[in-house]
Design a protein around this motif. Structure first.
Motif, PDB file in Angstrom:
ATOM      1  N   ASP A 279      10.475 -36.142  -5.988  1.00  0.00           N
ATOM      2  CA  ASP A 279      11.635 -36.716  -6.486  1.00  0.00           C
ATOM      3  C   ASP A 279      12.846 -35.823  -6.628  1.00  0.00           C
ATOM      4  N   GLY A 280      12.683 -34.580  -7.023  1.00  0.00           N
ATOM      5  CA  GLY A 280      13.984 -33.815  -7.068  1.00  0.00           C
ATOM      6  C   GLY A 280      14.270 -33.368  -5.885  1.00  0.00           C
ATOM      7  N   THR A 281      13.111 -33.213  -5.162  1.00  0.00           N
ATOM      8  CA  THR A 281      13.264 -32.660  -3.478  1.00  0.00           C
ATOM      9  C   THR A 281      14.387 -33.252  -2.703  1.00  0.00           C
ATOM     10  N   ARG A 282      13.896 -34.911  -2.893  1.00  0.00           N
ATOM     11  CA  ARG A 282      14.665 -36.132  -1.956  1.00  0.00           C
ATOM     12  C   ARG A 282      16.552 -36.085  -3.147  1.00  0.00           C
ATOM     13  N   ALA A 283      16.450 -35.663  -3.760  1.00  0.00           N
ATOM     14  CA  ALA A 283      17.878 -36.462  -4.811  1.00  0.00           C
ATOM     15  C   ALA A 283      18.132 -34.888  -4.375  1.00  0.00           C
ATOM     16  N   ALA A 284      18.293 -33.953  -3.869  1.00  0.00           N
ATOM     17  CA  ALA A 284      18.275 -32.797  -3.626  1.00  0.00           C
ATOM     18  C   ALA A 284      18.755 -33.061  -1.829  1.00  0.00           C
ATOM     19  N   MET A 285      18.438 -33.667  -0.907  1.00  0.00           N
ATOM     20  CA  MET A 285      17.916 -33.591   0.178  1.00  0.00           C
ATOM     21  C   MET A 285      19.784 -35.062   0.379  1.00  0.00           C
ATOM     22  N   THR A 286      19.994 -35.828  -0.539  1.00  0.00           N
ATOM     23  CA  THR A 286      20.911 -36.921  -0.388  1.00  0.00           C
ATOM     24  C   THR A 286      22.242 -36.345  -1.084  1.00  0.00           C
ATOM     25  N   ALA A 287      22.517 -34.791  -2.334  1.00  0.00           N
ATOM     26  CA  ALA A 287      22.977 -34.411  -2.700  1.00  0.00           C
ATOM     27  C   ALA A 287      23.847 -33.514  -1.179  1.00  0.00           C
ATOM     28  N   LEU A 288      22.441 -33.027  -1.055  1.00  0.00           N
ATOM     29  CA  LEU A 288      23.281 -31.563  -0.118  1.00  0.00           C
ATOM     30  C   LEU A 288      23.602 -32.419   1.420  1.00  0.00           C
ATOM     31  N   ALA A 289      23.599 -33.244   2.016  1.00  0.00           N
ATOM     32  CA  ALA A 289      23.144 -33.733   3.141  1.00  0.00           C
ATOM     33  C   ALA A 289      24.594 -33.664   4.207  1.00  0.00           C
ATOM     34  N   ASP A 290      25.470 -33.313   3.149  1.00  0.00           N
ATOM     35  CA  ASP A 290      26.638 -32.972   3.812  1.00  0.00           C
ATOM     36  C   ASP A 290      26.742 -31.368   5.125  1.00  0.00           C
ATOM     37  N   ARG A 291      25.814 -31.289   4.321  1.00  0.00           N
ATOM     38  CA  ARG A 291      25.440 -29.041   4.372  1.00  0.00           C
ATOM     39  C   ARG A 291      25.409 -28.544   5.950  1.00  0.00           C
ATOM     40  N   LEU A 292      24.748 -30.189   6.642  1.00  0.00           N
ATOM     41  CA  LEU A 292      23.423 -29.803   7.725  1.00  0.00           C
ATOM     42  C   LEU A 292      24.244 -29.613   9.077  1.00  0.00           C
ATOM     43  N   PRO A 293      25.762 -29.914   8.791  1.00  0.00           N
ATOM     44  CA  PRO A 293      26.539 -30.048   9.970  1.00  0.00           C
ATOM     45  C   PRO A 293      26.423 -28.222   9.924  1.00  0.00           C
ATOM     46  N   ILE A 294      26.089 -27.557   9.440  1.00  0.00           N
ATOM     47  CA  ILE A 294      26.660 -25.591   9.855  1.00  0.00           C
ATOM     48  C   ILE A 294      25.113 -25.754  10.450  1.00  0.00           C
ATOM     49  N   VAL A 295      24.148 -26.783  10.882  1.00  0.00           N
ATOM     50  CA  VAL A 295      22.856 -25.463  11.634  1.00  0.00           C
ATOM     51  C   VAL A 295      23.510 -26.781  13.034  1.00  0.00           C
ATOM     52  N   SER A 296      23.041 -25.177  14.327  1.00  0.00           N
ATOM     53  CA  SER A 296      22.958 -25.947  15.442  1.00  0.00           C
ATOM     54  C   SER A 296      22.765 -27.323  15.829  1.00  0.00           C
ATOM     55  N   VAL A 297      24.098 -27.697  16.987  1.00  0.00           N
ATOM     56  CA  VAL A 297      23.576 -29.096  17.256  1.00  0.00           C
ATOM     57  C   VAL A 297      22.094 -28.960  17.842  1.00  0.00           C
ATOM     58  N   GLU A 298      21.225 -27.744  18.573  1.00  0.00           N
ATOM     59  CA  GLU A 298      20.606 -27.679  19.223  1.00  0.00           C
ATOM     60  C   GLU A 298      19.078 -27.786  18.349  1.00  0.00           C
ATOM     61  N   ARG A 299      19.829 -27.159  16.490  1.00  0.00           N
ATOM     62  CA  ARG A 299      17.745 -26.809  16.214  1.00  0.00           C
ATOM     63  C   ARG A 299      18.315 -28.145  15.587  1.00  0.00           C
ATOM     64  N   MET A 300      19.384 -29.184  14.914  1.00  0.00           N
ATOM     65  CA  MET A 300      19.139 -30.250  14.753  1.00  0.00           C
ATOM     66  C   MET A 300      18.576 -31.155  15.798  1.00  0.00           C
ATOM     67  N   SER A 301      18.352 -31.193  17.008  1.00  0.00           N
ATOM     68  CA  SER A 301      17.696 -31.937  18.254  1.00  0.00           C
ATOM     69  C   SER A 301      16.252 -32.145  18.030  1.00  0.00           C
TER      70      SER A 301
END
Length: 478
Positions: A190-212
């Motif tokens: 639950d704690g990890t899932r909550a952190a994923m939701t809270a920090l989702a807007d941090r994902l764009p700092i990752v390169s598109v290639e790595r996300m893909s």
């Protein structure tokens, strides 16, 4: 789940059979620590195949090279700046990395690479506790500073430190959590899932290639659906693949249509089942799985409520093909994959006209011609797209597609339909009509192709006669 003793015994046998023991003895003789780390250790306890061999060591990159070079069949230092040296021993490729304690600036994913001085310090910087276990070599001693074994037993994903810090350091770890949910069948705590939701807007700092790349790895698992649900529920999909959560259309009790989101996940699951069962296609097939997941993404833009509460999605196949191509291009997929996915989505509804009335041989030829080298994937996608609970309807559609495939096979055997071409090629057309390369040759070629699709093979003599008649009529403006 293997017992500790069984897993350690299995790892010990792998060490002996995979040249690893020689590597371990060489590091020990040079006065350096060496440990098998991460996925191989985890998979040994889960009873999964162990194929990758990642090591961590107290030795510096220069010291690693000095130890490895004399005993490896080949070695390379492409990751040297990050402390990693690669080597090959027989048929096994290994990576050996100096202990690290990376620091992050909070603005980008790029760490300041800092080498560490202990195995435990190296482990606590890793993504999840189940990947933060190591096996000291050659002693075969398990090192588990973050309780990874307890999480393995509970089939639980959590981070060695606080998830906020871990995901803040490298937001891609949130997508990795989704992949491991599907790959390992684990549940994110639950704690990890909550952190994923809270920090989702941090994902764009990752390169598109790595996300893909991470999205592709998720889709290639045996059951991608749990991981995809996690991406959607935490808001991560809104960033990497927004067309997926957009499928969760509001279902009006008076407007009758399927839940498009759930339907798409079901189609993906059914496509994977067919992919594994049908001969003639490699599994896992990323192109097919992307097409299955995205085949209805044109529906949100084309949704209309007609009289009587009937919901329509006219031309969602064409719109969806364009949307998929645009998204995959943004995700840096290769042109071949983009074109194949777009074609499959654009054609995925074509068959349903067949079930309403028998097609002519010409229509069957055109179906094959339009599918081209995607025909086998189209067979699977079309069958997987039937998710109705009405058994009679499902059977009718299945029997109709069986009939279509049988007709394709019969016409292919009789006419060579697998590669539909005119009876005369471009060189022959130019010679007969006295033309040079140009648009008129293309027009003549397309005319003969249409005749071939409508009537089947004509033979060169009849094709020449028809071509000359067409050319004469064209020249006189008739």
């Amino acid at each position: 789940m293997e017992s500790v003793a069984t897993a350690l015994h299995r790892l010990g046998e792998l060490a002996e059979s995979r040249h690893i023991s020689r590597l371990a003895r060489s590091f020990a003789a040079a006065g350096h620590e060496l440990a098998l780390v991460g996925g191989p250790v985890r998979d040994a306890f889960l009873g999964r195949p162990v194929n990758d061999f990642d090591f961590t060591t107290s030795a510096t990159p220069d010291e690693i090279l000095a130890i490895v070079a004399p005993i490896a069949d080949a070695h390379w230092d492409i990751g040297r700046a990050f402390g990693t040296i690669g080597a090959r021993f027989g048929g096994d490729t290994v990576e050996i990395t100096t202990y690290r304690t990376d620091a992050y600036d909070g603005e980008t994913r790029k760490p300041v690479v800092e080498f560490g001085d202990s195995l435990e310090g190296d482990l606590v910087r890793r993504d999840f506790t189940v990947n933060a276990m190591a096996l000291r070599l050659p002693e075969l001693v398990l090192v588990d500073p973050s309780g990874g074994m307890d999480d393995l037993l509970a089939r639980r994903l959590t981070t060695p430190g606080t998830p906020e810090v871990s995901f803040g350091d490298d937001p891609l770890r949130m997508m990795r959590a989704a992949r491991f949910t599907s790959q390992l069948g684990f549940t994110v705590d639950d704690g990890t899932r909550a952190a994923m939701t809270a920090l989702a807007d941090r994902l764009p700092i990752v390169s598109v290639e790595r996300m893909s790349d991470e999205l592709s790895k998720l889709l290639l698992t045996d059951d991608p659906v749990p991981g995809l649900r996690l991406l959607v529920d935490t808001g991560l999909a809104q960033i990497v693949l927004p067309e997926l959560p957009a499928l969760r259309l509001e279902v009006d009790e008076h407007a009758h249509h399927k839940d498009v989101y759930e339907h798409s996940l079901t189609v993906l699951t059914q496509a994977i089942d067919l992919e594994k069962a049908r001969p003639g296609i490699e599994s896992p097939d990323l192109t097919l799985r992307i097409a299955a997941l995205l085949h209805d993404i044109g529906k949100p833009q084309t949704r209309r409520i007609e009289g009587g509460g009937v919901v329509t999605f006219h031309h969602h196949d064409v719109v969806g093909a364009k949307l998929a191509a645009k998204r995959l291009k943004q995700l840096r997929f290769d042109k071949e994959t983009i074109a194949a996915v777009a074609k499959l989505i654009e054609l995925h509804l074509r068959f349903f006209g067949y079930s309403e009335g028998v097609w002519t041989d010409s229509a069957v030829r055109r179906y094959v011609r339009d599918a081209g080298d995607q025909l086998e994937r189209l067979h699977i996608l079309t069958r997987a797209d039937v998710t109705t609970r009405n058994v009679r309807k499902a059977d009718r559609l299945s029997f109709a597609y069986d009939d279509l495939e049988e007709r394709i096979a019969a016409i292919a055997e009789a006419e060579g339909i697998a590669a539909v071409r005119p009876d005369l090629d471009g060189e022959q057309i130019m010679a007969l009509l006295g033309l040079k390369p140009g648009p008129e040759v293309g027009a003549a070629y397309r005319y003969l192709l249409e005749v071939r699709l409508d009537e089947g093979p004509l033979g060169p003599d009849v094709a020449e006669e028809r071509l000359r008649a067409w050319w004469a009529a064209r020249s006189t403006g008739e």
